[in-house]
Design an enzyme around this catalytic site. Structure first.
Site, PDB file in Angstrom:
ATOM      1  N   HIS A  71       0.908  -1.039   0.035  1.00 45.67           N
ATOM      2  CA  HIS A  71      -0.028   0.019  -0.189  1.00 45.67           C
ATOM      3  C   HIS A  71       0.889   1.413   0.055  1.00 45.67           C
ATOM      4  O   HIS A  71       2.177   1.192   0.271  1.00 45.67           O
ATOM      5  CB  HIS A  71      -0.835   0.022   1.165  1.00 45.67           C
ATOM      6  CG  HIS A  71      -0.316  -0.038   2.388  1.00 45.67           C
ATOM      7  ND1 HIS A  71       0.276   1.013   2.956  1.00 45.67           N
ATOM      8  CD2 HIS A  71      -0.023  -0.988   3.521  1.00 45.67           C
ATOM      9  CE1 HIS A  71       0.859   0.922   4.235  1.00 45.67           C
ATOM     10  NE2 HIS A  71       0.712  -0.347   4.354  1.00 45.67           N
ATOM     11  N   CYS A 110       3.422  -4.906   6.841  1.00 45.31           N
ATOM     12  CA  CYS A 110       2.869  -4.404   5.425  1.00 45.31           C
ATOM     13  C   CYS A 110       4.309  -3.966   4.516  1.00 45.31           C
ATOM     14  O   CYS A 110       5.380  -3.950   5.084  1.00 45.31           O
ATOM     15  CB  CYS A 110       1.980  -3.475   5.555  1.00 45.31           C
ATOM     16  SG  CYS A 110       0.114  -4.116   5.891  1.00 45.31           S
TER      17      CYS A 110
END
Length: 256
Positions: free
Chosen positions: A194, A208
């Site tokens: 992301h 992440c």
């Protein structure tokens, strides 16, 4: 006498002074008088200057007279070419091109070039050691960027992951609704690629893969649910390296 001194030069003059000293042998007064007399012979132009050529300088010496001259090989500058291994050019899961990036990719840096690259399956690789994410389409690297990854307490997992969902305006439910735009979800427990992250030294994620916003938006635009993301830890690859074999992905990262 002046003509003789000028012809023999300053170096030979030193030899004459030494011979004169030996002839007078140990008589300091006579030797001293000889030195004063010798000094009176010299004019300023007779002294060897800084720019005067030294006897025996390399200029004018014929090195071919040395028997070893013929043994010295001539220097030839030739470029070193590393041959790529043979590979199936029709296989969309074999690396056919790597972006020409000079040196390691720095935090915040990203590259993208998909001009002229044919359509084909998308494969994304991430390497934890290199901290680099690469995007391949039909085996051609079209994007690369430095990535923000997890910590030992919250590690980024290693393995092969399909993209589960695409969420343009996602936020983190675990971490105070932190913005996670252009999310490509890899696991149901929160691991994703992301944007919305500060990709700089000293920053880390909770597992992440954070990338610069512009890079994230470009990847989001072309990625599809089911595309493969391969996360490795210290793997290297280059032209001819397989990214996947049929439906069985092979871990590969371009920059280690």
């Amino acid at each position: 006498m002046d003509a003789i001194v000028k012809w023999i030069g300053g170096t030979t003059l030193v030899v004459l002074v030494m011979i004169g000293t030996l002839v007078f042998g140990g008589n300091a007064l006579i030797a001293g008088d000889t030195e004063r007399e010798t000094a009176s012979w010299l004019a300023a132009e007779d002294v060897l200057g800084e720019e005067a050529p030294l006897a025996g300088a390399a200029e004018g010496i014929d090195f071919t007279a040395d028997a070893r001259h013929a043994q010295i090989p001539a220097f030839v500058s030739e470029p070193v070419v590393q041959q790529a291994p043979a590979y199936d050019a029709d296989n969309p899961f074999v690396i056919k091109r790597v972006l020409p990036i000079d040196g390691p990719i720095r935090y915040g840096e990203w590259h993208w070039d998909d001009e002229g690259v044919p359509a084909g399956p998308l494969v994304v690789t991430v390497d934890l050691q290199a901290r680099v994410i690469s995007v391949f389409r039909n085996g051609y690297e079209i994007g690369a960027a430095a990535a923000m990854l997890g910590t030992p307490e919250h590690p980024t997992p290693v393995g092969s992951f399909p993209i589960l969902t695409k969420e343009r305006h996602n936020v983190s439910e675990k971490y105070n609704n932190a913005p996670m735009p252009w999310t490509l979800r890899l696991t149901w427990d929160g691991i994703a690629i992301h944007g919305g992250s500060t990709v700089e030294r000293g920053y880390a994620s909770h597992g992440c893969i954070g990338v610069p916003d512009e890079f994230a938006s470009r990847l989001f635009a072309i990625a599809r649910v089911g595309d493969r993301v391969i996360i490795t830890n210290g793997q290297r690859a280059g032209i001819g390296t397989p990214l996947a074999n049929g439906t069985s992905p092979i871990s590969a990262a371009v920059r280690g």
